[in-house]
Design a protein around this motif. Structure first.
Motif, PDB file in Angstrom:
ATOM      1  N   PHE A 177      17.549   3.122  -1.593  1.00  0.00           N
ATOM      2  CA  PHE A 177      18.988   2.899  -1.497  1.00  0.00           C
ATOM      3  C   PHE A 177      19.512   2.420  -2.848  1.00  0.00           C
ATOM      4  O   PHE A 177      18.858   1.633  -3.527  1.00  0.00           O
ATOM      5  N   SER A 178      20.676   2.877  -3.218  1.00  0.00           N
ATOM      6  CA  SER A 178      21.350   2.321  -4.389  1.00  0.00           C
ATOM      7  C   SER A 178      21.940   0.974  -3.990  1.00  0.00           C
ATOM      8  O   SER A 178      22.654   0.874  -2.996  1.00  0.00           O
ATOM      9  N   THR A 179      21.642  -0.063  -4.779  1.00  0.00           N
ATOM     10  CA  THR A 179      22.092  -1.409  -4.413  1.00  0.00           C
ATOM     11  C   THR A 179      22.746  -2.086  -5.610  1.00  0.00           C
ATOM     12  O   THR A 179      22.601  -1.661  -6.746  1.00  0.00           O
ATOM     13  N   GLY A 180      23.449  -3.164  -5.317  1.00  0.00           N
ATOM     14  CA  GLY A 180      24.154  -3.908  -6.351  1.00  0.00           C
ATOM     15  C   GLY A 180      25.195  -4.792  -5.698  1.00  0.00           C
ATOM     16  O   GLY A 180      25.309  -5.974  -6.022  1.00  0.00           O
ATOM     17  N   SER A 181      25.952  -4.224  -4.776  1.00  0.00           N
ATOM     18  CA  SER A 181      26.844  -5.033  -3.958  1.00  0.00           C
ATOM     19  C   SER A 181      25.971  -5.837  -2.995  1.00  0.00           C
ATOM     20  O   SER A 181      25.249  -5.266  -2.168  1.00  0.00           O
ATOM     21  N   LEU A 182      26.024  -7.152  -3.100  1.00  0.00           N
ATOM     22  CA  LEU A 182      25.027  -7.999  -2.437  1.00  0.00           C
ATOM     23  C   LEU A 182      25.259  -8.114  -0.935  1.00  0.00           C
ATOM     24  O   LEU A 182      26.359  -7.920  -0.428  1.00  0.00           O
ATOM     25  N   GLY A 183      24.160  -8.427  -0.226  1.00  0.00           N
ATOM     26  CA  GLY A 183      24.247  -8.685   1.206  1.00  0.00           C
ATOM     27  C   GLY A 183      23.893  -7.514   2.090  1.00  0.00           C
ATOM     28  O   GLY A 183      23.927  -7.636   3.315  1.00  0.00           O
ATOM     29  N   HIS A 184      23.543  -6.363   1.479  1.00  0.00           N
ATOM     30  CA  HIS A 184      23.279  -5.171   2.279  1.00  0.00           C
ATOM     31  C   HIS A 184      21.790  -4.881   2.470  1.00  0.00           C
ATOM     32  O   HIS A 184      21.410  -4.173   3.407  1.00  0.00           O
ATOM     33  N   GLY A 185      20.952  -5.382   1.568  1.00  0.00           N
ATOM     34  CA  GLY A 185      19.528  -5.059   1.621  1.00  0.00           C
ATOM     35  C   GLY A 185      18.835  -5.412   2.926  1.00  0.00           C
ATOM     36  O   GLY A 185      18.086  -4.592   3.469  1.00  0.00           O
ATOM     37  N   PRO A 186      19.055  -6.621   3.469  1.00  0.00           N
ATOM     38  CA  PRO A 186      18.363  -6.949   4.727  1.00  0.00           C
ATOM     39  C   PRO A 186      18.702  -5.992   5.864  1.00  0.00           C
ATOM     40  O   PRO A 186      17.815  -5.616   6.648  1.00  0.00           O
ATOM     41  N   SER A 187      19.963  -5.568   5.963  1.00  0.00           N
ATOM     42  CA  SER A 187      20.330  -4.623   7.027  1.00  0.00           C
ATOM     43  C   SER A 187      19.658  -3.273   6.813  1.00  0.00           C
ATOM     44  O   SER A 187      19.151  -2.659   7.755  1.00  0.00           O
ATOM     45  N   LEU A 188      19.660  -2.800   5.564  1.00  0.00           N
ATOM     46  CA  LEU A 188      19.013  -1.522   5.261  1.00  0.00           C
ATOM     47  C   LEU A 188      17.524  -1.582   5.569  1.00  0.00           C
ATOM     48  O   LEU A 188      16.956  -0.659   6.173  1.00  0.00           O
ATOM     49  N   ALA A 189      16.891  -2.676   5.160  1.00  0.00           N
ATOM     50  CA  ALA A 189      15.447  -2.821   5.391  1.00  0.00           C
ATOM     51  C   ALA A 189      15.144  -2.950   6.881  1.00  0.00           C
ATOM     52  O   ALA A 189      14.149  -2.402   7.373  1.00  0.00           O
ATOM     53  N   ALA A 190      15.988  -3.669   7.614  1.00  0.00           N
ATOM     54  CA  ALA A 190      15.774  -3.806   9.062  1.00  0.00           C
ATOM     55  C   ALA A 190      15.898  -2.456   9.752  1.00  0.00           C
ATOM     56  O   ALA A 190      15.115  -2.132  10.661  1.00  0.00           O
ATOM     57  N   GLY A 191      16.869  -1.656   9.336  1.00  0.00           N
ATOM     58  CA  GLY A 191      17.007  -0.322   9.908  1.00  0.00           C
ATOM     59  C   GLY A 191      15.795   0.543   9.632  1.00  0.00           C
ATOM     60  O   GLY A 191      15.323   1.271  10.504  1.00  0.00           O
ATOM     61  N   MET A 192      15.270   0.458   8.402  1.00  0.00           N
ATOM     62  CA  MET A 192      14.063   1.212   8.065  1.00  0.00           C
ATOM     63  C   MET A 192      12.884   0.760   8.921  1.00  0.00           C
ATOM     64  O   MET A 192      12.097   1.586   9.409  1.00  0.00           O
TER      65      MET A 192
ATOM     66  N   GLY B  62       0.828  -1.188   0.000  1.00  0.00           N
ATOM     67  CA  GLY B  62       0.000   0.000   0.000  1.00  0.00           C
ATOM     68  C   GLY B  62       0.868   1.246   0.000  1.00  0.00           C
ATOM     69  O   GLY B  62       2.104   1.177  -0.031  1.00  0.00           O
ATOM     70  N   GLY B  63       0.236   2.398   0.079  1.00  0.00           N
ATOM     71  CA  GLY B  63       0.948   3.660  -0.035  1.00  0.00           C
ATOM     72  C   GLY B  63       1.939   3.926   1.074  1.00  0.00           C
ATOM     73  O   GLY B  63       2.881   4.718   0.892  1.00  0.00           O
ATOM     74  N   ASP B  64       1.742   3.312   2.241  1.00  0.00           N
ATOM     75  CA  ASP B  64       2.650   3.549   3.376  1.00  0.00           C
ATOM     76  C   ASP B  64       3.846   2.600   3.386  1.00  0.00           C
ATOM     77  O   ASP B  64       4.752   2.765   4.210  1.00  0.00           O
ATOM     78  N   ASP B  65       3.827   1.595   2.523  1.00  0.00           N
ATOM     79  CA  ASP B  65       4.885   0.572   2.538  1.00  0.00           C
ATOM     80  C   ASP B  65       6.120   1.032   1.751  1.00  0.00           C
ATOM     81  O   ASP B  65       6.035   1.914   0.898  1.00  0.00           O
ATOM     82  N   ALA B  66       7.246   0.404   2.044  1.00  0.00           N
ATOM     83  CA  ALA B  66       8.496   0.715   1.347  1.00  0.00           C
ATOM     84  C   ALA B  66       9.126  -0.576   0.848  1.00  0.00           C
ATOM     85  O   ALA B  66       8.875  -1.666   1.383  1.00  0.00           O
ATOM     86  N   PHE B  67       9.969  -0.446  -0.192  1.00  0.00           N
ATOM     87  CA  PHE B  67      10.598  -1.617  -0.791  1.00  0.00           C
ATOM     88  C   PHE B  67      12.093  -1.382  -0.969  1.00  0.00           C
ATOM     89  O   PHE B  67      12.524  -0.291  -1.365  1.00  0.00           O
ATOM     90  N   VAL B  68      12.881  -2.435  -0.693  1.00  0.00           N
ATOM     91  CA  VAL B  68      14.330  -2.404  -0.910  1.00  0.00           C
ATOM     92  C   VAL B  68      14.703  -3.578  -1.805  1.00  0.00           C
ATOM     93  O   VAL B  68      14.410  -4.735  -1.470  1.00  0.00           O
ATOM     94  N   LEU B  69      15.331  -3.297  -2.954  1.00  0.00           N
ATOM     95  CA  LEU B  69      15.806  -4.366  -3.838  1.00  0.00           C
ATOM     96  C   LEU B  69      17.239  -4.687  -3.465  1.00  0.00           C
ATOM     97  O   LEU B  69      18.170  -3.979  -3.863  1.00  0.00           O
ATOM     98  N   SER B  70      17.426  -5.753  -2.707  1.00  0.00           N
ATOM     99  CA  SER B  70      18.788  -6.115  -2.308  1.00  0.00           C
ATOM    100  C   SER B  70      19.545  -6.736  -3.477  1.00  0.00           C
ATOM    101  O   SER B  70      20.733  -6.468  -3.660  1.00  0.00           O
ATOM    102  N   LYS B  71      18.878  -7.596  -4.253  1.00  0.00           N
ATOM    103  CA  LYS B  71      19.529  -8.197  -5.436  1.00  0.00           C
ATOM    104  C   LYS B  71      19.431  -7.178  -6.578  1.00  0.00           C
ATOM    105  O   LYS B  71      18.595  -7.283  -7.482  1.00  0.00           O
TER     106      LYS B  71
END
Length: 263
Positions: free
Chosen positions: A104-119, A50-59
């Protein structure tokens, strides 16, 4: 949002055709890993978020699937997609914050879960509504940073965090089980204290149900059993990670998608 199978199937077909054209025009690889997660992203953007949700593409190498998902809901135009991987574009092969909805700018793998957890933690601390969704690859979970993020998320009971894990069984240089023998990801994730569902990653109804099947006070992980290069001539092969489509392969892929001939 309401689940409408016909509407979702049509949106997915259009997105797949646009993705094929975009990658063919740019002669860009990474098509296989885009097609393994396309069904999940279309389901996420059309049914779940929904409109309040956010998405992080880790891969980040699946940026094309994200772009066509954003295009399918009107946040990117055809003209935007025509600039994919071209000089001066805001839609490169790995996403940057120049694209709408990319935090977040992503591409180097393994960072998305940490970024999403912080959010997710920040949202809860601020009393903000909405969940945080993050899409990872299975090869990515060979990295310790992903497990650290999971430990953090379980400790803080981040039930506003949902991780989608695209388990297509392949990574850049071969099968994930040949690189690190952790094919039984679901049981390991559950053992760390996460809420876990395992579903067919090419079945939109199963994906939506798996996301909804969440336990309280736990981060939720949906393991998507998928096929790299889903539906293409190199489905399930590591070549789908790198190779662009020839003109003949592109036309055949479009025809297979629509059930007819593409001129």
């Amino acid at each position: 949002m309401e689940y409408n199978a016909d509407a979702l199937n049509l949106a997915t077909q259009k997105a797949r055709l646009r993705l094929l054209k975009m990658h063919h025009d740019a002669q860009c690889g990474h098509l296989g890993c885009n097609l393994s997660c396309l069904d999940a992203l279309i389901t996420l953007y059309h049914v779940v978020m929904g409109g309040d949700d956010a998405f992080v593409l880790s891969k980040g190498h699946s940026a094309g699937a994200l772009y066509v998902a954003l295009w399918s809901i009107g946040r990117l135009s055809d003209a935007d997609l025509d600039t994919f991987c071209r000089n001066g574009t805001r839609l490169p092969a790995h996403p940057t914050t120049d694209a709408p909805g990319v935090h977040f700018s992503t591409g180097s793998l393994g960072h998305g879960p940490s970024l999403a957890a912080g959010m997710a933690l920040a949202r809860r601390a601020k009393g903000q509504a909405g969940d945080v969704y993050c899409l990872c690859s299975d090869g990515e979970w060979q990295e310790g940073s992903c497990w650290e993020a999971l430990i953090f998320s379980v400790h803080h009971r981040l039930d506003n965090l949902v991780i989608l894990l695209d388990q297509n069984g392949l990574q850049a240089f071969g099968r994930t089980v040949d690189v690190a023998s952790i094919a039984d990801l679901s049981s390991r994730l559950a053992a760390f204290g996460a809420s876990v569902a395992t579903v067919d990653g090419h079945d939109p109804k199963a994906i939506a149900a798996g996301i909804a099947r969440r336990e309280s006070a736990k981060p939720h992980i949906v393991v998507l059993r998928t096929r790299k290069g889903n539906g293409l001539h190199f489905e399930g092969l590591v070549e789908s990670h790198y190779l662009a489509l020839s003109e003949e392969q592109f036309l055949a892929a479009c025809a297979d998608t629509t059930g007819g001939t593409i001129n």
